[in-house]
Design an enzyme around this catalytic site. Structure first.
Site, short mmCIF file in Angstrom:
data_model
loop_
_atom_site.label_atom_id
_atom_site.label_comp_id
_atom_site.label_asym_id
_atom_site.label_seq_id
_atom_site.Cartn_x
_atom_site.Cartn_y
_atom_site.Cartn_z
N LYS A 15 2.86 -4.89 3.04
CA LYS A 15 3.64 -4.36 1.92
C LYS A 15 4.54 -3.25 2.41
CE LYS A 15 4.20 -3.68 -2.62
NZ LYS A 15 5.65 -3.86 -2.46
N LYS A 43 8.07 -3.09 6.46
CA LYS A 43 9.28 -2.46 5.94
C LYS A 43 10.47 -3.34 6.25
CE LYS A 43 10.28 1.38 3.75
NZ LYS A 43 9.36 2.16 2.90
N SER A 88 3.09 -0.13 -7.11
CA SER A 88 3.46 -1.49 -6.70
C SER A 88 2.21 -2.37 -6.60
CB SER A 88 4.17 -1.48 -5.35
OG SER A 88 5.51 -1.12 -5.51
#
Ligand code: NAD
Length: 472
Positions: A70, A106, A365
């Site tokens: 993530k 990322k 998130s």
């Protein structure tokens, strides 16, 4: 050519300092530190004037010890492999520290957003998403991008729509991206989550009397003087929540320059002014500095809390000796280089590190991802039941005592939690327990908060590898 220190190297220097505290074999530490994979994509963009331009993008998977990985993606003219790798590593450590069960990733696209029309940007985002799909770099169980610098709910909605269109029949397709508008499967509270988390983190820091005594500060946010760099998503919301608790926003640094007013700025007014085309430099202020690079001198303005919330490598070996703040609260990722960090620590400044302080974004998130997987809004099942339970309890108390509550009390107490209440409660719990964990580790090892947080994170990632049988 930029002379900025290499970002991944800076993160690894923080890592090495913390790793020395731990009794872990060198091979395990090397695996935790290494970036597993970096994908570089380049694709053509047809500009509105018919010319073709090649756009470069990246996605880094730092650690797959937990899946999915993530991390946000950013739109920046300075994006590079080094930058995404460093940011992916920070995601690994951040998620581990605050117990979010994801690996670190990322992404970035190298463009100056303001130079492109809305249609061009949409084509870029949709094509980048397609490239990620081609490489199995996006999906609810593999890699879940979210927003970062220059990315708002609009760009996220384009990404989600492209992924869903390419995944017919995949019932959890919405869970492939977070930061979506609420109407597209987003969760309430995500937009302001990182700034709200920064506020909770600072609130915890200033609640410890012993720590504040050491800094010569009183406890509590009320009256604390804050300088903010970057009035974007993180800086604006953090500033707003801090001001609601009584902080005085004495300085703001932005692209066009910086402004200082001892009496404080109203960030909502400043934000509206800038959105309508105004500049920090037209504000009524005690001191102003023109120009983004020159404006960085404002980092040394007199304040209690310095909140860098724009970009990395802004507090350097050269300007760290001039920082007057007692607390440096890292809203941005990687704002302090390793050299600067050592100087701030030696000077007794309390640095609340990025890997803890801006974890609110990934925390919420995570809640959005869970909401999408379960396909139900938080609070939908229990809200009315909770409200009527509270109602029954109040009525029972009335019967027992013979006293009646007034209508206001009923309205206040006999409610059930809605989605936003639950999200904010989960965020607060994460930031409060994350802070305590980081502080305990720092006290245990007799070190600074960054090394304490990093040591906790490294230990957890190493344990995850061990549990999977990768290491003995
Ligand atoms: P953003 O694009 O919304 O805001 C960044 C702001 O910084 C903009 O207002 C921009 O004009 C300003 N800025 C850019 N260069 C500057 C300079 N040289 N001097 C002063 N101001 C400058 O981005 P954001 O999402 O708020 O992210 C800011 C930082 O926070 C980044 O380091 C990002 O990685 C980190 N972060 C963001 C989130 C999130 O949820 N958005 C989560 C965790 C960490």
């Amino acid at each position: 050519m930029s002379t900025a220190p290499r970002f991944f190297e800076q993160v690894n220097r923080h890592f090495d300092r913390a790793a020395r505290l731990l009794d872990l074999p060198a091979g395990i530490l090397a695996q935790v530190k290494a970036c597993n994979a970096v994908y570089h994509v380049s694709f053509p963009l047809r500009r509105d004037d018919g010319t073709i331009e090649v756009v470069h993008g990246w996605r880094a998977h730092h650690s797959q010890h937990r899946l999915p990985v993530k991390g946000g993606f950013r739109l920046s003219p300075h994006a590079s492999e080094d930058e995404v790798t460093a940011l992916a590593a920070l995601m690994t450590y951040k998620c581990a520290l605050v117990d979010i069960p994801f690996g670190g990733a990322k992404g970035a696209i190298r463009i100056e957003k303001d130079d492109y029309s809305e249609g061009e940007l949409e084509r870029v985002i949709r094509r980048y998403t397609f490239e990620l799909v081609q490489r199995n770099c996006i999906g609810p169980g593999v890699d879940v991008p979210g927003p970062d610098m220059g990315v708002s709910a609009r760009e996220i909605a384009w990404m989600a729509d492209t992924y869903i269109a390419l995944s017919p029949g995949e019932v959890s397709a919405q869970a492939a991206v977070t930061g979506k508008p609420v109407s597209q499967g987003g969760v309430r509270g995500r937009v302001e989550a990182t700034g709200r988390g920064v506020h909770f983190g600072i609130r915890e820091a200033v609640s410890h009397r012993k720590d504040m005594d050491r800094l010569g500060l009183s406890t509590g946010i009320d009256g604390k003087r804050v300088v903010i760099q970057g009035l974007g998503n993180v800086g604006y919301h953090a500033g707003k929540f801090l001001a609601e608790d009584g902080a005085i926003i004495v300085g703001i640094l932005e692209r066009e320059g910086a402004a200082y007013r001892a009496a404080g700025f109203d960030v909502e007014v400043v934000d509206r002014h800038r959105r309508s085309g105004g500049s920090l430099l037209d504000l009524d202020a005690d001191e102003k500095i023109a120009g983004g690079a020159e404006g960085a001198a404002g980092l040394g303005w007199d304040c209690d809390i310095l909140l860098p919330a724009a970009l990395e490598s802004v507090i350097l070996g050269e300007n760290a000796p001039g920082i007057q703040a007692k607390i440096v609260a890292e809203g941005a990722n990687g704002p302090t280089t390793a050299d600067a960090d050592e100087i701030l620590n030696q000077r007794g400044i309390l640095v609340i590190p990025d890997m803890f302080l801006n974890a609110g974004g990934v925390t919420v998130s995570y809640f959005e991802w869970i909401k999408n997987l379960s396909n139900i809004r938080f609070g939908r099942m229990g809200r009315r039941f909770e409200a009527s339970s509270n109602d029954r309890i109040l009525r029972a108390v009335e019967e027992l005592t013979g006293n009646s509550f007034n209508g206001d009390t009923f309205a206040r107490v006999a409610v059930g939690a809605d989605e936003e209440d639950l999200v904010n409660s989960g965020l607060e719990e994460t930031m409060v327990s994350g802070y305590e964990q980081m502080r305990e580790m720092a006290l245990f090892y007799g070190t600074d908060f960054r090394s304490g947080a990093m040591a906790a994170a490294i230990g957890k990632v190493a344990t995850a590898y061990r549990e999977r049988g990768i290491f003995p």
